[in-house]
Scaffold this active site. Sequence first.
Site, PDB file in Angstrom:
ATOM      1  CE1 TYR A 154      -4.850   0.358   1.118  1.00 37.20           C
ATOM      2  CE2 TYR A 154      -3.841  -0.859  -0.195  1.00 37.20           C
ATOM      3  CZ  TYR A 154      -5.194  -0.001   1.042  1.00 37.20           C
ATOM      4  OH  TYR A 154      -6.420  -0.774  -0.204  1.00 37.20           O
ATOM      5  CD  GLU A 161      -2.326   4.821  -6.916  1.00 36.06           C
ATOM      6  OE1 GLU A 161      -2.684   5.483  -5.651  1.00 36.06           O
ATOM      7  OE2 GLU A 161      -2.043   3.539  -7.205  1.00 36.06           O
TER       8      GLU A 161
END
Lengths: 228, 301
Positions: A154, A161
Amino acid sequence: MSTPKKAPRVLSLPAKAYLVLYNVIQFLGWSFILYKMVDHFTNKGLNVTGLWEQVEIPLLIFQSAAVFEIVHSATGIIPSNVGITFAQVFSRVFLLWPILYYVTETRDQFGFPLLLIAWTVTEVLRYLYYILNLLSAVPAILQWCRYSFFIILYPIGITGELISCYCALPYYSITQEFSVLLPNKWNFTFNFYYYIVLVMLAYIPVFPQLYGHMFLQRKKILSNKKQD
Amino acid sequence: MEIGILSTSGGKQLATLTVDPNSTLKELKTQIHRLKSHLYPDRQEFRQEPRGKGLDESKTVAALGLKDKSKLYLKDLGPQIAWKTVFLTEYAGPLFVYAWIYTRPWLFYGEDAASQPMSQVSHIAAICWVFHYSKRILETLFVHRFSHATMPVRNLFRNCAYYWVFAAYVAYHVNHPLYTAPCQIQSYIALGFWAVCELGNFSIHWLLRNLRPLGSKERRIPRPTKDPLTLLFNLVSCPNYTYEVGGWVAFTAMTQCIPAGLFAFAGFYQMVIWAIGKHRSYKKDFKDYPRGRKAIIPFVL
């Protein structure tokens, strides 16, 4: 909580067959992307150049296909919440098209391999888990992986991102693409540059919640197994 | 007699209170506050079931049918904030934010913007906006009678974000140097409609105030009075929301501004939810509740 558990949902055979097929296709697709990625790193080392070209077509196809999952959750054949599924798919598709695909500068930077690693490993595990879950044959090791890998994946994924979004900003600042400017009859503006900034800021409240939720799930599911 | 107090989350026993049958729930709250200093009375809500309705604190233990060894559930409503503080921040915010952006600060528009011409509609819109929020502040100070003195603090942050950000969003567009006004007739007709809605909304608030005697938390069926604007009660349970939505739709038509329309829609969406809840509540509490009424949109919803 003293609320009674809901009765487990019963899937019709056609729906089950369809889901198995869908998940198998996704599993194969993402496995292929994973293979291409590992192949690239094995041959080229830690070099980003050329990585996008290796994975572009299957990545665009299989990640975009995830929109089907929104329909699956809306029709109820999977137990997920529509809103959450929509948010998850949307964030992936947002990274994929207006950022990575549209702004070529984002493919040569450090964030891209980070998010690609996170996405591929997560999706390969996830779709395999779904297939075996539909067949009621999930091995304990797979369950452990699915509820443990996220702890590292994660943060790696969202770092990639965010870096990628940041790299796309100059392009949209200059070109004003996908933006609506004044003057116009309806006095409406949309500034895509600021929209990307907004999306990036949204990670601040959203990520801890999703991360925390996964930890809760992990605690619930992995401790249940121990009780068995 | 002894009453066991259980938590609504987890059912844990929080305390055992010694009360007499004529003690009110309000007195019980004071007792609990003495035992647990962080649970001031406004933060407490008693229920007979963990997920049941909150009980009226003016009721006595006997009136609720509680006996020795009976149990009551206590919900911690979280940190509370007084209504006065709420409206100052929630409503004053949009008022000042819009007024500030009306002056075309360089921060939003650059140095030259303030000196450029502004359409008449933009001026009128600013007056409407300021009037609307001033009215809200005054109503909260002098008109409304609240069934609960406080609200949870976390709501304040969420509500303020909503009001303040939307105020800036709408103000930015309507006061922009490149704002395009619609035709004057459209603006004037919309302005007239807006004024009727503001007056209508106030009429309903006034009616609802007079429906509830001072100091009581009693609820009665609202019905039209001599004020013709209250006739809307024949068609909907929450005409105050109907008028509020009408006002924002009018503001949008007057300014022909999509951001204003988005704000109107957001408000509409929330008010539909509230209206449906209130409508159901009325129907449940009053056996003789008028049949023809809808929740918020006459004949429709």
